[in-house]
Design an enzyme around this catalytic site. Sequence first.
Site, PDB file in Angstrom:
ATOM      1  N   TYR A 162       0.827  -1.221   0.000  1.00 18.05           N
ATOM      2  CA  TYR A 162       0.000   0.000   0.000  1.00 18.05           C
ATOM      3  C   TYR A 162       0.863   1.274   0.000  1.00 18.05           C
ATOM      4  O   TYR A 162       0.833   2.065  -0.950  1.00 18.05           O
ATOM      5  CB  TYR A 162      -0.935  -0.062   1.215  1.00 18.05           C
ATOM      6  CG  TYR A 162      -1.770   1.162   1.450  1.00 18.05           C
ATOM      7  CD1 TYR A 162      -2.396   1.834   0.397  1.00 18.05           C
ATOM      8  CD2 TYR A 162      -1.970   1.634   2.755  1.00 18.05           C
ATOM      9  CE1 TYR A 162      -3.186   2.951   0.639  1.00 18.05           C
ATOM     10  CE2 TYR A 162      -2.762   2.744   2.995  1.00 18.05           C
ATOM     11  CZ  TYR A 162      -3.361   3.400   1.933  1.00 18.05           C
ATOM     12  OH  TYR A 162      -4.136   4.510   2.170  1.00 18.05           O
ATOM     13  N   ASP A 175      11.762 -13.520  -0.790  1.00 19.04           N
ATOM     14  CA  ASP A 175      11.432 -13.287   0.612  1.00 19.04           C
ATOM     15  C   ASP A 175      12.679 -12.773   1.336  1.00 19.04           C
ATOM     16  O   ASP A 175      13.712 -13.456   1.362  1.00 19.04           O
ATOM     17  CB  ASP A 175      10.942 -14.610   1.224  1.00 19.04           C
ATOM     18  CG  ASP A 175      10.299 -14.408   2.573  1.00 19.04           C
ATOM     19  OD1 ASP A 175      10.784 -13.557   3.347  1.00 19.04           O
ATOM     20  OD2 ASP A 175       9.309 -15.103   2.858  1.00 19.04           O
ATOM     21  N   ALA A 208       8.831  -3.478   3.785  1.00 16.43           N
ATOM     22  CA  ALA A 208       8.392  -4.876   3.909  1.00 16.43           C
ATOM     23  C   ALA A 208       8.265  -5.273   5.372  1.00 16.43           C
ATOM     24  O   ALA A 208       9.214  -5.162   6.147  1.00 16.43           O
ATOM     25  CB  ALA A 208       9.372  -5.800   3.190  1.00 16.43           C
ATOM     26  N   SER A 223       5.983   3.507  13.267  1.00 21.11           N
ATOM     27  CA  SER A 223       4.539   3.707  13.457  1.00 21.11           C
ATOM     28  C   SER A 223       4.261   4.478  14.742  1.00 21.11           C
ATOM     29  O   SER A 223       5.011   4.367  15.723  1.00 21.11           O
ATOM     30  CB  SER A 223       3.890   2.325  13.531  1.00 21.11           C
ATOM     31  OG  SER A 223       2.564   2.415  13.997  1.00 21.11           O
ATOM     32  N   TYR A 239       3.188  -6.824  17.136  1.00 22.48           N
ATOM     33  CA  TYR A 239       3.469  -5.947  15.992  1.00 22.48           C
ATOM     34  C   TYR A 239       4.128  -4.647  16.478  1.00 22.48           C
ATOM     35  O   TYR A 239       5.172  -4.227  15.970  1.00 22.48           O
ATOM     36  CB  TYR A 239       2.182  -5.627  15.217  1.00 22.48           C
ATOM     37  CG  TYR A 239       2.379  -4.499  14.230  1.00 22.48           C
ATOM     38  CD1 TYR A 239       3.097  -4.689  13.065  1.00 22.48           C
ATOM     39  CD2 TYR A 239       1.891  -3.202  14.498  1.00 22.48           C
ATOM     40  CE1 TYR A 239       3.317  -3.640  12.175  1.00 22.48           C
ATOM     41  CE2 TYR A 239       2.102  -2.156  13.620  1.00 22.48           C
ATOM     42  CZ  TYR A 239       2.819  -2.379  12.461  1.00 22.48           C
ATOM     43  OH  TYR A 239       3.053  -1.336  11.594  1.00 22.48           O
ATOM     44  N   LYS A 296       8.141  -2.814  15.954  1.00 18.24           N
ATOM     45  CA  LYS A 296       8.527  -1.460  15.523  1.00 18.24           C
ATOM     46  C   LYS A 296       9.460  -0.817  16.560  1.00 18.24           C
ATOM     47  O   LYS A 296      10.424  -0.144  16.204  1.00 18.24           O
ATOM     48  CB  LYS A 296       7.278  -0.597  15.298  1.00 18.24           C
ATOM     49  CG  LYS A 296       6.439  -1.045  14.119  1.00 18.24           C
ATOM     50  CD  LYS A 296       7.178  -0.937  12.794  1.00 18.24           C
ATOM     51  CE  LYS A 296       6.436  -1.552  11.633  1.00 18.24           C
ATOM     52  NZ  LYS A 296       7.216  -1.673  10.401  1.00 18.24           N
TER      53      LYS A 296
END
Length: 337
Positions: free
Chosen positions: A12, A59, A83, A126, A151, A155
């Site tokens: 995105y 990958d 990624a 983030s 998650y 970060k």
Amino acid sequence: MAKILVTGGLGYIGSHTVVALQEAGFKVVIVDNLSNASIKVLDGILAITGKLPEFENFDLRDKHKTQQFLKKHEDISGVIHFAASKAVGESVENPLLYYENNVNTLIYLLQELNKKDNANFIFSSSCTVYGQADVMPITEEAPIKQAESPYGNTKQIGEAIIKDTCKANKNVNAIALRYFNPIGAHKSSKIGELPIGVPQNLVPYITQTGAGIREQLSVFGDDYPTTDGTCVRDYIHVVDLANAHLVALQRLLDKENQNNFEVFNLGTGTGSSVLEVIKSFERVSNKNLNYKIVERREGDIVSAFADTKKANSVLGWKAKSTLDDAMDSAWKWQQTL
Ligand code: NAD
Ligand code: WQD
């Protein structure tokens, strides 16, 4: 023109950044394993820019392939590392996937860049690193709290890995960009957000409901201590976000960075409630959205919006689009799907 590696460049935010890079004249090479993207995104990039970026499908968890790739592309002047796996809920269910994908890929890339005389690296961080901040708007100085999900932890760990690497090796120059809530699509409607399955994020859920793919949007709670009781976020147009990568990259290429590891918030600086986002959708689409108020979603923070002064003054970057612009582009994109 400089050649830039964009990992996750078919995703995105990556795809919008590839468009911005190519429009600015950069040569782009994308690495993406298509785990959360479609190969058709390349057609969208070609249609917008008239140029097909170089693309390798592998990958980045494969250390050997990553090493071989960077040896082959010795002339890369900068890396933008998008990624990663990004679904908060999935990270709670499958933390090892998140630690493996988000941490290993970062380490393998940095191990190769660490060997260079001069390496420029941009990392997708983030606002999740702040958790529920005590003070709004959130500055880069706000404390990093205990992560609320694996998650979010990847970060925080990612930033720490980059910081330590930069401290040990002054040839590595890095910028971590802390995105708030990216929404919207390119104005051409040739690329946009492509959630797999039921969207977890607000805006694709709204546009899919508007399109009749979902029956009803559930608004998670209206009893929060905010103006209308629904949670507040800083929704930033993905094209504004993409442009910030260009500015950050140029800063590194021009050696204008004051430190070899810098951090910037990327948001609009304005908080919008869930009901305000719904109203914006209704304005731009001329539709009434079918929604109902339900229980709070576990783990949601009440409010998060960025203090963007540092990005505004140091990078000379400012988000230009309004919430309505972003919702309009998201709705136009949805109608092409
Ligand atoms: P996305 O899933 O659309 O893009 C990530 C891309 O990386 C996908 O195309 C996927 O196929 C690829 N990828 C994942 N693991 C890979 C691997 N091991 N090897 C090669 N390719 C791999 O996500 P996005 O929304 O574009 O997010 C990009 C980055 O920004 C991520 O690091 C994400 O954590 C971060 N971020 C996103 C948001 C958001 O709300 N979208 C907010 C803050 C930060
Ligand atoms: C926004 C608001 C929901 C869906 C997530 C990640 C964060 C970052 C950005 C990557 C919240 C409400 C949502 C729905 C709703 N990503 N909502 N009904 O939670 O701010 O952040 O994406 O780094 O790490 O956690 O974004 O889009 O999920 O939710 O009422 O069906 O919309 O409660 O207030 P969030 P979101």
